[in-house]
Scaffold this active site. Sequence first.
Site, PDB file in Angstrom:
ATOM      1  N   CYS A  49       0.815  -1.217   0.000  1.00  0.00           N
ATOM      2  CA  CYS A  49       0.000   0.000   0.000  1.00  0.00           C
ATOM      3  C   CYS A  49       0.849   1.268   0.000  1.00  0.00           C
ATOM      4  CB  CYS A  49      -0.948  -0.004   1.193  1.00  0.00           C
ATOM      5  SG  CYS A  49      -1.920  -1.502   1.267  1.00  0.00           S
ATOM      6  N   HIS A  53      -9.420   3.704  -1.136  1.00  0.00           N
ATOM      7  CA  HIS A  53      -8.059   3.166  -0.996  1.00  0.00           C
ATOM      8  C   HIS A  53      -7.729   2.186  -2.120  1.00  0.00           C
ATOM      9  CE1 HIS A  53      -4.351   1.954   0.714  1.00  0.00           C
ATOM     10  NE2 HIS A  53      -4.772   1.046   1.573  1.00  0.00           N
TER      11      HIS A  53
END
Lengths: 390, 134
Positions: free
Chosen positions: A87, A337
């Site tokens: 991420c 996200h």
Amino acid sequence: MLRRDVAIVGVGMTRFGELWERSFDDLFVEAGLEALEDAGMGGDEIEAMYVGNMSAGRFIDQEHVASLIADRSGLTPIPCTRVEAACASGGLAVRQAILAVASGMYDIVLAGGVEKMTDVTTEEATATLATASDQEWEAFHGITFPSLYAMIARRHMYEYGTTREHLALPPVKNHRNATKNPKAQFQFEITVEQVIESPLVADPLRLLDCSPVSDGAAAVIVCPLEMAKEFTDTPIVVRATAQASDSIALHDRDDITTLKATVEAAKTAYKQAGVEPEDVDVAEVHDCFSIAELVAVEDLGFVEKGEAGEAYHDGMFEIDSDYVAVNPSGGLKAKGHPVGASGVAQVVEIVEQLRGEAGKRQVDGAEIGLTHNVGGSGGTVVVHIFERAD
Amino acid sequence: MGGVPRFWRSIDNRYRLIGTRCKNCGEVFFPPRVVCPNCRSDGEMEEVQLSGRGEVYTYSVVRVPPEGFEDKAPYVVAVVKLEEGPLVTAMIVDCEPGEIDVGTPVEAVFRRISEDGEDGVIYYSLEFRPVREG
Ligand SMILES: [Zn+2]
């Protein structure tokens, strides 16, 4: 230190969300074109690209996305490099672009991030995200990402008396901020009660503690500060770029209530920039889960260890706070996200804030901004500090 | 499951609960490490037998499982602090979610998870269960 000053002169991003009708290519090209337009460029000026992407191989069965992106953007033969740190891939792509310009290798570089996550089932997405943990010693035992952060939360509650209500406060704030962000996935408010009553995902974390599965892309254009005025009246200068690593597995940390890589990257960044945590006006921090934002504001030095819950209670991180506004964009929780794009989108938000172009979510008089992007449960952290240059 | 080949490589350490100890600083590691992160080239590792006893350092209950674990959910996962010092991640079995808390004493158990044909290797998984009185 950077060998020459670097500035950001263009930013762009797609809307984040479940974008069923959009392809991976579409998303990246849209963000890239918006960044070019923002910088008043046609595209021929770009000399190299760095692209953050976590797992196109598992999400859309496509590897070698660097070539794909250069091709679909019409920018061959310039070099395009994919950057992967789970991420934190996006933040790391921005960092690679900054380093490439600072070194003198290139003048004008595009850094992007993209992820297309909604073509797979929830179980497949959960398993793919779990590859960012230690496959052999964590994921093998049925560990999921929510459960790793849940274990951080449980220990934080045990050591510092953080409560279930405290955990709900960052998501509530971030949803409120996202109502002011037309590109956010969730443009509606939620209450503490709704968070606490949402379905359990991994105790004590519930659905509304977790960032969503999203599609989206973001892009920024960097160049030497001395050239920046050719492209924009308000260049945003890079004051610090820092990165740190830690064990990939949570159980190998001395203290699992702290992301040591955040502490280390932040220490380096504050030193590079010559600023203190209290000088930061606006920050985009990595709130993949509610507990992640509480831990981030502690590890970045905005509050003492263990005191985040009460600080949220006192409203210290709201957009109109005279302390530091945290995640005015809505954060990963409410803006969305798409894992490879999130770190780039954080930079897009800070640039807009420092330019004074953030509309209804503008942080008054913001001059110094920080981004904080985490890979996995803290194995990689990238921190940037930016300042308005004029 | 993609983890089988690498699982096989570490079966000896897992099945017999063998960790490593740095002769220089004395820290014990499990999963075993080849290099001591404290001492690097000054360290020297030796194998050490672990007792399998420990306590729950932190835990969660997985209710949204990944691919391959659908039939087990909800299940308890934990970071267990072994009595020799190292922390290890594993499932806690033979319990209801409500029985587990930070500090709950646990002991290691090994579960057969798959068998690779008639003369194949049997795979075991390291799990923990609460220590019960009596
Ligand atoms: Zn040592």
